[in-house]
Write a protein that holds these residues in place. Structure first.
Motif, mmCIF file in Angstrom:
data_model
loop_
_atom_site.group_PDB
_atom_site.id
_atom_site.type_symbol
_atom_site.label_atom_id
_atom_site.label_comp_id
_atom_site.label_asym_id
_atom_site.label_seq_id
_atom_site.Cartn_x
_atom_site.Cartn_y
_atom_site.Cartn_z
ATOM 1 N N TRP A 3 -8.908 -4.198 21.570
ATOM 2 C CA TRP A 3 -9.551 -3.244 20.652
ATOM 3 C C TRP A 3 -10.838 -2.685 21.238
ATOM 4 C CZ3 TRP A 3 -7.363 -2.372 15.714
ATOM 5 C CH2 TRP A 3 -8.116 -1.537 14.867
ATOM 6 N N GLY A 4 -11.621 -3.562 21.900
ATOM 7 C CA GLY A 4 -12.941 -3.144 22.368
ATOM 8 C C GLY A 4 -13.978 -3.359 21.293
ATOM 9 N N ASP A 5 -14.855 -2.397 21.102
ATOM 10 C CA ASP A 5 -15.892 -2.488 20.066
ATOM 11 C C ASP A 5 -15.215 -2.696 18.708
ATOM 12 O OD1 ASP A 5 -17.877 -2.105 18.162
ATOM 13 O OD2 ASP A 5 -18.738 -0.359 19.153
ATOM 14 N N ALA A 6 -15.494 -3.852 18.069
ATOM 15 C CA ALA A 6 -14.806 -4.195 16.818
ATOM 16 C C ALA A 6 -15.088 -3.202 15.700
ATOM 17 C CB ALA A 6 -15.195 -5.606 16.372
ATOM 18 N N GLY A 7 -16.177 -2.448 15.811
ATOM 19 C CA GLY A 7 -16.514 -1.486 14.761
ATOM 20 C C GLY A 7 -15.813 -0.153 14.886
ATOM 21 N N ILE A 8 -15.147 0.084 16.014
ATOM 22 C CA ILE A 8 -14.434 1.350 16.209
ATOM 23 C C ILE A 8 -13.261 1.438 15.235
ATOM 24 C CG2 ILE A 8 -12.939 2.634 17.801
ATOM 25 C CD1 ILE A 8 -14.670 1.663 20.079
ATOM 26 N N LYS A 9 -13.115 2.601 14.600
ATOM 27 C CA LYS A 9 -11.984 2.837 13.695
ATOM 28 C C LYS A 9 -10.797 3.362 14.502
ATOM 29 C CE LYS A 9 -14.162 2.427 9.542
ATOM 30 N NZ LYS A 9 -13.702 1.705 8.346
ATOM 31 N N ARG A 10 -9.650 2.740 14.283
ATOM 32 C CA ARG A 10 -8.427 3.188 14.948
ATOM 33 C C ARG A 10 -7.361 3.510 13.902
ATOM 34 N NH1 ARG A 10 -9.272 2.556 20.229
ATOM 35 N NH2 ARG A 10 -10.679 0.902 20.956
ATOM 36 N N SER A 11 -6.480 4.435 14.249
ATOM 37 C CA SER A 11 -5.455 4.901 13.308
ATOM 38 C C SER A 11 -4.342 3.867 13.174
ATOM 39 C CB SER A 11 -4.882 6.229 13.786
ATOM 40 O OG SER A 11 -3.864 6.680 12.905
ATOM 41 N N ILE A 12 -4.040 3.500 11.923
ATOM 42 C CA ILE A 12 -2.963 2.565 11.608
ATOM 43 C C ILE A 12 -1.994 3.280 10.668
ATOM 44 C CG2 ILE A 12 -2.379 0.257 10.798
ATOM 45 C CD1 ILE A 12 -4.395 0.220 13.080
ATOM 46 N N THR A 13 -0.702 3.149 10.932
ATOM 47 C CA THR A 13 0.325 3.854 10.153
ATOM 48 C C THR A 13 1.422 2.890 9.716
ATOM 49 O OG1 THR A 13 -0.068 5.869 11.437
ATOM 50 C CG2 THR A 13 1.959 5.778 10.156
ATOM 51 N N TRP A 14 1.827 3.039 8.458
ATOM 52 C CA TRP A 14 2.978 2.306 7.930
ATOM 53 C C TRP A 14 3.977 3.327 7.367
ATOM 54 C CZ3 TRP A 14 -2.062 1.080 7.174
ATOM 55 C CH2 TRP A 14 -2.490 -0.235 7.420
ATOM 56 N N PRO A 15 5.135 3.506 7.952
ATOM 57 C CA PRO A 15 6.138 4.378 7.332
ATOM 58 C C PRO A 15 6.637 3.758 6.019
ATOM 59 C CG PRO A 15 6.607 3.999 9.652
ATOM 60 C CD PRO A 15 5.555 3.013 9.271
ATOM 61 N N LEU A 16 6.715 4.560 4.983
ATOM 62 C CA LEU A 16 7.218 4.089 3.692
ATOM 63 C C LEU A 16 8.741 4.215 3.649
ATOM 64 C CD1 LEU A 16 4.822 5.515 0.945
ATOM 65 C CD2 LEU A 16 4.998 3.167 1.759
ATOM 66 N N ASN A 17 9.376 3.230 3.035
ATOM 67 C CA ASN A 17 10.814 3.286 2.771
ATOM 68 C C ASN A 17 11.035 3.236 1.264
ATOM 69 O OD1 ASN A 17 11.813 3.049 5.610
ATOM 70 N ND2 ASN A 17 10.706 1.109 5.493
ATOM 71 N N MET A 18 11.982 4.020 0.786
ATOM 72 C CA MET A 18 12.235 4.077 -0.659
ATOM 73 C C MET A 18 13.719 4.079 -0.963
ATOM 74 S SD MET A 18 9.515 6.749 -2.375
ATOM 75 C CE MET A 18 9.112 7.773 -0.962
ATOM 76 N N ARG A 19 14.071 3.338 -2.004
ATOM 77 C CA ARG A 19 15.377 3.471 -2.658
ATOM 78 C C ARG A 19 15.063 3.974 -4.059
ATOM 79 N NH1 ARG A 19 19.446 0.282 -0.344
ATOM 80 N NH2 ARG A 19 20.870 1.654 -1.485
ATOM 81 N N VAL A 20 15.511 5.159 -4.374
ATOM 82 C CA VAL A 20 15.194 5.794 -5.654
ATOM 83 C C VAL A 20 16.496 6.105 -6.376
ATOM 84 C CG1 VAL A 20 14.049 7.734 -6.797
ATOM 85 C CG2 VAL A 20 13.096 6.801 -4.669
ATOM 86 N N GLY A 21 16.584 5.702 -7.631
ATOM 87 C CA GLY A 21 17.810 5.942 -8.395
ATOM 88 C C GLY A 21 17.540 6.367 -9.823
ATOM 89 N N ARG A 22 18.533 7.035 -10.388
ATOM 90 C CA ARG A 22 18.445 7.445 -11.791
ATOM 91 C C ARG A 22 19.275 6.477 -12.642
ATOM 92 N NH1 ARG A 22 16.254 11.800 -13.655
ATOM 93 N NH2 ARG A 22 16.393 12.930 -11.682
ATOM 94 N N ILE A 23 18.678 6.014 -13.745
ATOM 95 C CA ILE A 23 19.325 5.018 -14.583
ATOM 96 C C ILE A 23 20.330 5.693 -15.510
ATOM 97 C CG2 ILE A 23 18.950 3.074 -16.137
ATOM 98 C CD1 ILE A 23 17.510 2.935 -13.394
#
Length: 252
Positions: free
Chosen positions: A232-252
């Motif tokens: 990481w280096g300098d612990a205070g540096i902000k780095r970009s973190i990404t989480w792709p979302l997964n969805m199962r969507v249904g109609r009742i």
């Protein structure tokens, strides 16, 4: 950068409020999308709500929101809102009357449910044409050097400590039974700029990390934290973190 002269720190001893502090928030467009496909915006039910991250966002779109979670500690750390009622209850016994919820969500939680029983409860509490959304995200992605070290930790070093249910998250719930009229959902990501302490605080909330600590494998956790700090280096540096979302969507 970490060195032998750097004071030792247990990055994984964050205390009971770590989940509320470090779990990433969902993008605002998620709740906007879900509200747009619900038959009305009267009542949303967020199941396994944790500290209310998605619950709070739904309150911007629905007249009333109920957040339920079996953990009293999670409910105690939930952010209050005038349109939200939090209640300690399991997914298999939802504290709502029949035909009352326009939207039922379960974010990063459905892999813990007894799904056939939960689905029966969803059919009971949902209004005609109501929406069920199961939402999940897996391991975070970052810059190539960091992601390689992170992936090795996630898959190999604490991989044996993940509960079997985690495989459902890693596949985006693609393999679970979903007996509803399925709807397509737009692609979405969680994107945050985090420093080292924020990322490791998030990792501290993982069930696999908790189990590794209980098994006396602090050495694995310390080694990962130190090597990630070097990369990481300098612990205070902000780095970009990404989480792709997964969805199962249904109609009742």
């Amino acid at each position: 950068m970490y060195s032998s002269a750097t004071p030792s720190r247990n990055w994984f001893d964050q205390g009971g409020q770590a989940y509320a502090r470090f779990r990433p928030d969902y993008p605002a467009r998620l709740s906007a999308f879900l509200s747009s496909i619900a038959p009305d915006n009267d009542l949303a039910l967020d199941v396994g709500c944790g500290n209310g991250q998605l619950t709070l966002q739904l309150a911007s779109h629905f007249a009333a929101v109920v957040g339920v979670d079996p953990s009293a500690d999670q409910i105690a750390n939930a952010v209050p809102h005038e349109r939200i009622r939090y209640q300690c209850a399991p997914a298999e016994r939802l504290p709502l009357p029949d035909r009352s919820a326009s939207l039922v969500t379960a974010a990063q939680a459905a892999h813990w449910f007894d799904l056939p029983v939960f689905y029966g409860e969803v059919r009971r509490v949902a209004v005609a044409g109501g929406i069920l959304a199961l939402i999940s995200y897996g391991a975070p992605r970052s810059e190539p050097g960091l992601e390689e070290r992170f992936g090795r930790f996630y898959q190999e070093e604490i991989g044996p400590y993940w509960p079997a249910e985690r495989r459902l998250v890693d596949t985006g719930y693609a393999t679970i039974d979903f007996p509803f009229e399925e709807l397509s959902a737009p692609r979405m990501d969680i994107r945050l700029d985090w420093n080292l302490a924020e990322l490791l605080g998030y990792v501290s909330t993982w069930s696999a990390v908790r189990r590794a600590r209980e098994a006396g494998r602090e050495d694995v956790l310390r080694s990962f934290a130190h090597e990630l700090a070097d990369a990481w280096g300098d612990a205070g540096i902000k780095r970009s973190i990404t989480w792709p979302l997964n969805m199962r969507v249904g109609r009742i």
